[in-house]
Write an enzyme that holds these catalytic residues in place. Structure first.
Site, PDB file in Angstrom:
ATOM      1  N   TRP A   1       0.815  -1.218   0.000  1.00  0.00           N
ATOM      2  CA  TRP A   1       0.000   0.000   0.000  1.00  0.00           C
ATOM      3  C   TRP A   1       0.844   1.261   0.000  1.00  0.00           C
ATOM      4  CZ3 TRP A   1      -4.309  -0.679  -2.127  1.00  0.00           C
ATOM      5  CH2 TRP A   1      -5.024  -1.871  -1.939  1.00  0.00           C
TER       6      TRP A   1
ATOM      7  N   ASP B   1      -1.334   6.467   6.191  1.00  0.00           N
ATOM      8  CA  ASP B   1      -2.442   5.609   5.769  1.00  0.00           C
ATOM      9  C   ASP B   1      -2.742   4.649   6.925  1.00  0.00           C
ATOM     10  OD1 ASP B   1      -4.153   3.774   4.644  1.00  0.00           O
ATOM     11  OD2 ASP B   1      -2.920   3.394   2.861  1.00  0.00           O
TER      12      ASP B   1
ATOM     13  N   LYS C   1     -11.918  -1.806   6.562  1.00  0.00           N
ATOM     14  CA  LYS C   1     -11.128  -2.720   7.366  1.00  0.00           C
ATOM     15  C   LYS C   1     -11.600  -2.655   8.819  1.00  0.00           C
ATOM     16  CE  LYS C   1      -8.861  -2.915   3.488  1.00  0.00           C
ATOM     17  NZ  LYS C   1      -7.902  -2.000   2.930  1.00  0.00           N
TER      18      LYS C   1
HETATM   19  C1  LIG Z   1      -7.348  -1.529   1.625  1.00  0.00           C
HETATM   20  C2  LIG Z   1      -6.251  -0.531   1.726  1.00  0.00           C
HETATM   21  C3  LIG Z   1      -6.091   0.509   0.795  1.00  0.00           C
HETATM   22  C4  LIG Z   1      -6.977   0.654  -0.411  1.00  0.00           C
HETATM   23  O1  LIG Z   1      -8.266   0.978  -0.043  1.00  0.00           O
HETATM   24  P1  LIG Z   1      -9.410   1.213  -1.138  1.00  0.00           P
HETATM   25  O2  LIG Z   1     -10.533   1.687  -0.281  1.00  0.00           O
HETATM   26  O3  LIG Z   1      -9.658  -0.089  -1.811  1.00  0.00           O
HETATM   27  O4  LIG Z   1      -8.932   2.261  -2.085  1.00  0.00           O
HETATM   28  C5  LIG Z   1      -5.077   1.420   0.999  1.00  0.00           C
HETATM   29  N1  LIG Z   1      -4.241   1.324   2.048  1.00  0.00           N
HETATM   30  C6  LIG Z   1      -4.356   0.335   2.952  1.00  0.00           C
HETATM   31  C7  LIG Z   1      -3.406   0.273   4.104  1.00  0.00           C
HETATM   32  C8  LIG Z   1      -5.361  -0.619   2.823  1.00  0.00           C
HETATM   33  O5  LIG Z   1      -5.466  -1.600   3.731  1.00  0.00           O
END
Ligand SMILES: *Cc1c(COP(=O)(O)O)cnc(C)c1O
Length: 361
Positions: free
Chosen positions: A102, A172, A196
């Site tokens: 990511w 993030d 998540k």
């Molecule tokens: C799932 C995830 C993403 C991407 O998320 P989307 O909502 O599918 O764009 C980005 N960063 C992390 C750490 C993730 O777990």
């Protein structure tokens, strides 16, 4: 079939009380005569949902007043693309620390709109550790430093917030927000896709220090402009109202359960139990991540013989354990154990790991 323990990485398991409340309110929200998803986002019912959700999220995460909260569509990936447009001047550097898939995505999404630099990366080690802070090559004039607090696929998590000096730290937190107490003041911006640990897919949360919103950024349409979005209270266009409502229920559930301190304790026990079972299997199961960088949320693991993968997943399903197949870039297995996963779910998984090993070891 009864509801299984769902170890899916995202969309992920939601708390049963949240699903039950949504079910009870689906046909008619309070006495509105319609479902919340059928009502105007400008009407009193939804405005109350939106305001309560923000107030609850502020309480859950102890978000200071000098930070704005945005609710956005397009997931975490869209936030990654909008970061440079909103916060970097044309051609300005932005530093990216890559600790997994990511972080790399964030870097690739930023590239067209700024001079994105890889300040540090553990890719050469297969993203199984954190690059030591002393080795990060940070630029003093960078727009921001970007990290991924928890790498959902590689199972790598920062155990503490790294010190980066005066350049704003952007993180993030998609897969670890609200899993433990967080000092928001250490960050310029925190973002998270909801699916998540915060609710359903279709909405993301951006927590941003208000002074950063004064930055000119780059030419962009109003819909991509966080200042404009904030002025419109995240409703410049029709927001994902159902997802926002579900996020609100999930945040309320977390507060009712004791808040982030309670989840931090539970999550630490869950992770310790699962890693101990993997490490104690004599090599039958293996997690490749350096112990100090192991994620408390996503636990990738591999069976010693990949020919056992299919029977492992089949047996798991029969035991009421789903969502364990690993990400396609890594293969193997992954157990995601977010806030909604009860300790009993991890106990059931550990029992299954041991039983499967007895039968196939
Ligand atoms: C799932 C995830 C993403 C991407 O998320 P989307 O909502 O599918 O764009 C980005 N960063 C992390 C750490 C993730 O777990």
């Amino acid at each position: 079939m009864a509801r299984a323990y769902n170890f899916s990485p995202g969309p992920a398991m939601l708390p049963e009380p949240v699903l039950r409340q949504a079910q009870a309110e689906l046909l008619e929200y309070r006495d509105a005569g319609a479902s919340i998803v059928e009502l105007s986002h400008r009407g009193p019912e939804f405005l109350e949902v939106a305001q309560r959700t923000e107030a609850d999220l502020r309480r859950l995460l102890a978000i200071p007043d000098d930070y704005a909260v945005l609710f956005t569509a397009g997931g975490a990936t869209t936030v990654q693309a909008l970061l440079p447009l909103n916060f970097a001047a044309p051609g300005q550097a932005a530093d990216y620390v890559l600790t997994g898939h990511w972080g790399k995505t964030a870097y690739l999404q930023a590239q067209p709109a700024c001079a994105a630099r890889i300040a540090a990366s553990s890719e050469a080690d297969g993203f199984t550790r954190l690059p030591p802070r002393a080795e990060w090559a940070l630029a003093a004039d960078a727009a921001y430093v970007h990290i991924t607090a928890n790498e959902t696929i590689h199972g790598v998590e920062f155990p503490e917030v790294p010190e980066v000096g005066t350049v704003p730290l952007v993180a993030d937190f998609s897969s670890s927000i609200a899993s433990a107490p967080l000092d928001v003041r250490r960050f310029g911006l925190i973002y998270a896709g909801a699916q998540k640990n915060l609710g359903p897919v279709g909405i993301a949360v951006v927590i941003v220090r208000r002074d950063l919103l004064e930055r000119a950024g780059q030419p962009r349409a109003p819909i991509l402009d966080y200042r404009v979005q904030l002025a419109a209270e995240s409703m410049l266009n029709t927001p994902p109202s159902w997802n926002w409502y579900m996020l609100g229920l999930t945040v309320r559930w977390m507060l009712d359960e004791g808040g982030v301190e309670a989840f931090a304790a539970r999550n630490a026990r869950k992770a310790a139990r699962l890693y101990a079972a993997i490490d104690g299997s004599g090599g039958f199961y293996r997690n490749p991540v350096a112990p100090e960088a192991r994620s408390r949320m996503n636990v990738p693991f591999f069976l010693h013989d990949p020919r056992l993968d299919a029977p492992f997943l089949e047996g798991a399903r029969a035991a009421g354990l789903i969502g364990l197949k690993g990400h396609r870039v890594l293969g193997g297995m992954r157990a995601s154990i977010y806030n909604a996963m009860p300790e009993a779910g991890v106990e059931a998984l550990v029992d299954y790991l041991q039983e499967f090993q007895r039968r196939h070891g």
